[in-house]
Design an enzyme around this catalytic site. Structure first.
Site, PDB file in Angstrom:
ATOM      1  N   ASP A  66      28.878  39.930  41.716  1.00 55.44           N
ATOM      2  CA  ASP A  66      27.963  39.279  42.756  1.00 55.44           C
ATOM      3  C   ASP A  66      26.862  40.009  42.975  1.00 55.44           C
ATOM      4  OD1 ASP A  66      29.733  37.048  42.853  1.00 55.44           O
ATOM      5  OD2 ASP A  66      30.732  37.944  44.697  1.00 55.44           O
TER       6      ASP A  66
ATOM      7  N   TYR B 133      38.712  47.968  42.917  1.00 60.86           N
ATOM      8  CA  TYR B 133      37.493  47.867  43.807  1.00 60.86           C
ATOM      9  C   TYR B 133      37.678  48.739  45.211  1.00 60.86           C
ATOM     10  CZ  TYR B 133      36.603  43.578  41.234  1.00 60.86           C
ATOM     11  OH  TYR B 133      36.307  42.486  40.031  1.00 60.86           O
TER      12      TYR B 133
ATOM     13  N   ASP C 243      31.186  36.381  52.037  1.00 63.48           N
ATOM     14  CA  ASP C 243      30.724  37.893  52.154  1.00 63.48           C
ATOM     15  C   ASP C 243      29.334  37.557  53.026  1.00 63.48           C
ATOM     16  OD1 ASP C 243      28.381  36.795  50.719  1.00 63.48           O
ATOM     17  OD2 ASP C 243      29.130  37.432  48.801  1.00 63.48           O
TER      18      ASP C 243
ATOM     19  N   ARG D  88      36.477  38.620  47.479  1.00 65.39           N
ATOM     20  CA  ARG D  88      35.985  38.012  48.774  1.00 65.39           C
ATOM     21  C   ARG D  88      36.991  37.212  49.382  1.00 65.39           C
ATOM     22  NH1 ARG D  88      31.508  34.158  46.914  1.00 65.39           N
ATOM     23  NH2 ARG D  88      32.117  34.693  44.845  1.00 65.39           N
TER      24      ARG D  88
END
Length: 311
Positions: free
Chosen positions: A46, A74, A88, A188
């Site tokens: 993203d 992550y 987000d 997310r």
């Protein structure tokens, strides 16, 4: 139709995607930087996210669909206080919950995170690239359509709390968490579900991919300043990235390989019948073959050769 000009550069590389640009933007930047039109990427990120993105240049774009990249790592900032329509910080708030002071308790945070370890079903964000009847989900969501995506299996192998901080603007708690997850997991959506499990509401406010498969952030090049020379010097080993056994071939065998003919496999090959093997000639990947008894049968042949093979 004009015949495509052979690429001068054929390799895989990892770049550190900058904040605020799309994966398509990164491909365009790399294309300009290395002066090659044939550039692609594996594993979309993203615009809000940064970190590891694997790029294929020239013939190496054909490898992108072969990369398994089954695990991703992550580091995410999970901001409590409200959910958004995109899950987000770029989205519009959809649900607000006044954060409880218990969210600053590290032991409690670790208990919540531990509940997400292992295999489960996850409902992806409505604003995602998943196709619904041939249309990307995010396009439907942006047009105001109600998007309900089916849950799909994921696995979280690590969800380690790094810290809990106070957002200076909102005064809300922020959990910084290191995740290791299966391919296809949306961080997310994890943040959304973690917020609900904690009796609150949450979204991702920052996200950095630190590893994709066996490729880590330390192997990445910055997009700014990239050129053909630095790409060649820091190219990923295509054999290691594909996680294949390598078998060297001689000049005579190379002629048959480039014509797609099967060749003899060496004795004592440490792979099973039906396995894929990378055929290497003078430091370049020239084919991916399938073991068929005592023969290598060609599946993917690279006339120009893909650079970066080491060892």
């Amino acid at each position: 139709m004009a015949k495509r000009k052979p690429a001068d550069l054929n390799l895989l590389l990892a770049v550190d995607k900058p904040l605020g640009c799309t994966s398509h933007d990164v491909v365009a930047k790399v294309r300009r930087a290395v002066h090659e039109r044939r550039v692609g990427h594996a594993g979309t990120l993203d615009p809000l996210a940064t970190g590891v993105m694997i790029i294929g240049v020239g013939q190496a774009t054909r490898l992108l669909g072969m990369l398994t990249l089954d695990s991703k790592s992550y580091v995410a900032d999970i901001h409590f206080g409200y959910e958004t329509n995109t899950d987000d910080s770029e989205g519009e708030p959809t649900r607000t919950v006044e954060p409880d002071q218990s969210l600053f308790d590290e032991e409690g945070a670790r208990r919540v995170l531990s509940g997400f370890l292992g295999a489960s079903e996850q409902v992806p964000p409505a604003f995602s690239a998943i196709s619904v009847d041939g249309v990307r989900s995010y396009k439907r969501a942006r047009s105001g359509d109600e998007v309900v995506l089916p849950a799909r299996p994921i696995e979280v192998s690590a969800a380690d709390l790094i810290s809990i901080s106070l957002d200076p603007e909102s005064g809300n708690p922020v959990w910084t968490v290191a995740f290791s997850v299966s391919k296809g997991t949306y961080i997310r959506a994890l943040a959304r579900d973690i917020g609900r499990a904690a009796g609150s509401a949450a979204h991702v406010s920052a996200l950095r991919r630190t590893a994709s498969g066996g490729v880590g952030i330390g192997q990445c090049l910055a997009v700014d300043g990239l050129d053909a020379k630095s790409a060649r010097e820091r190219a990923l080993d295509p054999v290691a990235t594909l996680n294949l056994h390598a078998s060297s071939i001689c000049d005579e065998q190379l002629e048959d390989v480039l014509l797609g003919r099967s060749i003899s496999a060496p004795n004592g090959l440490p792979v099973d019948h039906g396995s894929q093997v990378a055929l290497v000639h003078v430091g370049q990947l020239r084919a991916v073959a399938r073991v068929d008894g005592d023969r290598f049968k060609m599946e993917h042949v690279f006339p120009q050769g893909i650079e970066g093979v080491r060892g």
